[in-house]
Each structure stands twice: as structure tokens, then as C-alpha cells.
Design a protein around this motif. Structure first.
Motif, PDB file in Angstrom:
ATOM      1  N   VAL A  41      -4.473 -15.241   5.109  1.00  0.00           N
ATOM      2  CA  VAL A  41      -4.384 -14.043   5.957  1.00  0.00           C
ATOM      3  C   VAL A  41      -3.896 -12.862   5.126  1.00  0.00           C
ATOM      4  O   VAL A  41      -4.436 -11.753   5.221  1.00  0.00           O
ATOM      5  CB  VAL A  41      -3.433 -14.280   7.157  1.00  0.00           C
ATOM      6  N   LEU A  42      -2.899 -13.098   4.296  1.00  0.00           N
ATOM      7  CA  LEU A  42      -2.305 -12.028   3.497  1.00  0.00           C
ATOM      8  C   LEU A  42      -3.307 -11.349   2.572  1.00  0.00           C
ATOM      9  O   LEU A  42      -3.169 -10.167   2.260  1.00  0.00           O
ATOM     10  CB  LEU A  42      -1.133 -12.567   2.683  1.00  0.00           C
ATOM     11  N   LYS A  43      -4.334 -12.087   2.144  1.00  0.00           N
ATOM     12  CA  LYS A  43      -5.359 -11.513   1.269  1.00  0.00           C
ATOM     13  C   LYS A  43      -6.133 -10.388   1.958  1.00  0.00           C
ATOM     14  O   LYS A  43      -6.802  -9.609   1.298  1.00  0.00           O
ATOM     15  CB  LYS A  43      -6.351 -12.597   0.841  1.00  0.00           C
ATOM     16  N   HIS A  44      -6.041 -10.324   3.264  1.00  0.00           N
ATOM     17  CA  HIS A  44      -6.850  -9.387   4.035  1.00  0.00           C
ATOM     18  C   HIS A  44      -6.024  -8.312   4.736  1.00  0.00           C
ATOM     19  O   HIS A  44      -6.531  -7.600   5.600  1.00  0.00           O
ATOM     20  CB  HIS A  44      -7.676 -10.158   5.069  1.00  0.00           C
ATOM     21  N   VAL A  45      -4.724  -8.205   4.365  1.00  0.00           N
ATOM     22  CA  VAL A  45      -3.818  -7.256   5.014  1.00  0.00           C
ATOM     23  C   VAL A  45      -3.288  -6.253   3.990  1.00  0.00           C
ATOM     24  O   VAL A  45      -2.956  -6.614   2.869  1.00  0.00           O
ATOM     25  CB  VAL A  45      -2.616  -7.994   5.667  1.00  0.00           C
ATOM     26  N   ASP A  46      -3.198  -4.999   4.416  1.00  0.00           N
ATOM     27  CA  ASP A  46      -2.694  -3.918   3.580  1.00  0.00           C
ATOM     28  C   ASP A  46      -1.722  -3.074   4.419  1.00  0.00           C
ATOM     29  O   ASP A  46      -2.013  -2.764   5.574  1.00  0.00           O
ATOM     30  CB  ASP A  46      -3.891  -3.069   3.138  1.00  0.00           C
ATOM     31  N   PHE A  47      -0.571  -2.734   3.858  1.00  0.00           N
ATOM     32  CA  PHE A  47       0.364  -1.859   4.554  1.00  0.00           C
ATOM     33  C   PHE A  47      -0.088  -0.419   4.387  1.00  0.00           C
ATOM     34  O   PHE A  47      -0.387   0.013   3.281  1.00  0.00           O
ATOM     35  CB  PHE A  47       1.780  -2.005   3.987  1.00  0.00           C
ATOM     36  N   VAL A  48      -0.097   0.323   5.487  1.00  0.00           N
ATOM     37  CA  VAL A  48      -0.460   1.731   5.424  1.00  0.00           C
ATOM     38  C   VAL A  48       0.809   2.577   5.370  1.00  0.00           C
ATOM     39  O   VAL A  48       1.024   3.312   4.415  1.00  0.00           O
ATOM     40  CB  VAL A  48      -1.342   2.139   6.629  1.00  0.00           C
ATOM     41  N   ASN A  49       1.647   2.459   6.400  1.00  0.00           N
ATOM     42  CA  ASN A  49       2.917   3.184   6.386  1.00  0.00           C
ATOM     43  C   ASN A  49       3.806   2.732   7.536  1.00  0.00           C
ATOM     44  O   ASN A  49       3.396   1.953   8.392  1.00  0.00           O
ATOM     45  CB  ASN A  49       2.710   4.705   6.425  1.00  0.00           C
ATOM     46  N   LEU A  50       5.015   3.245   7.499  1.00  0.00           N
ATOM     47  CA  LEU A  50       5.975   3.066   8.588  1.00  0.00           C
ATOM     48  C   LEU A  50       6.443   4.466   8.939  1.00  0.00           C
ATOM     49  O   LEU A  50       7.124   5.123   8.157  1.00  0.00           O
ATOM     50  CB  LEU A  50       7.152   2.201   8.153  1.00  0.00           C
TER      51      LEU A  50
END
Length: 101
Positions: A41-50
Motif C-alpha cells: 500500500v505504501l508504494k502507492h501513497v504520497d504525502f501532499v501536506n498538512l
């Protein structure tokens, strides 16, 4: 009883304490995700912002969008326990990944 403190110093100390407790390191958030999500799952997730208490995440396909939304309640609870009053919600959207977790 302790030494009397001027009100302005007490207020400044309180505000500084609130500011310090309101800071969130993105690496701490990533660690929570690594501990609670499968590597695939982590391979497909990106943080944008908080921003304004909302953690925004990007995923690359609708499959991972659904997967992350299924885990949203659980992840949000963990994040809110770790960072009270800082993270209020989590939004997931589909787009091109820039940086994987």
C-alpha cells in the motif's frame, strides 16, 4: 507555593507550550503509516501536506484510494492520539505520485 510570576510571562510560556505541542514532523506521520499499512500500500501513497488540521494524501489509482479510505478511521484515530488538536481529518485523492513514503 512557588514564586509569583507576571501574567504576561505566564501567558507567553503557555503560548510557547501550545506552539511546541502543535508542531508535527512529517517523518513521524510517515512512521505511523509504515507501522500500520502494508508495504504494498505504501508504494502507492504520497504525502501532499498538512494544512489547517487536514492531512492530504495522494494515491496513484482508484484501488489504493479505496484501500486507504477503508483504513482512514483507524489511521486518523492513531494520528489524533499522537498529535491531539493538530490533525483533525485526512483527505485522500488520486493523482500522480511525486514521492512515495
Amino acid at each position: 507555593m512557588g514564586k509569583p510570576v507576571q501574567l504576561k510571562h505566564a501567558i507567553n510560556d503557555l503560548l510557547q507550550n501550545i506552539r511546541n505541542n502543535s508542531k508535527v514532523d512529517i517523518d513521524d506521520i510517515k512512521e505511523i503509516f509504515k507501522k500500520n499499512l502494508d508495504k504494498r500500500v505504501l508504494k502507492h501513497v504520497d504525502f501532499v501536506n498538512l494544512k489547517n488540521g487536514v492531512l492530504k494524501l495522494r494515491v496513484d489509482t482508484s484501488v489504493w484510494f479505496c484501500e486507504l479510505n477503508l483504513k482512514k478511521t483507524e489511521l486518523l484515530k492513531i494520528l489524533q492520539e499522537k498529535f491531539p488538536r493538530v490533525i483533525k481529518d485526512m483527505q485522500v485523492f488520486i493523482g500522480e505520485l511525486r514521492e512515495k513514503i
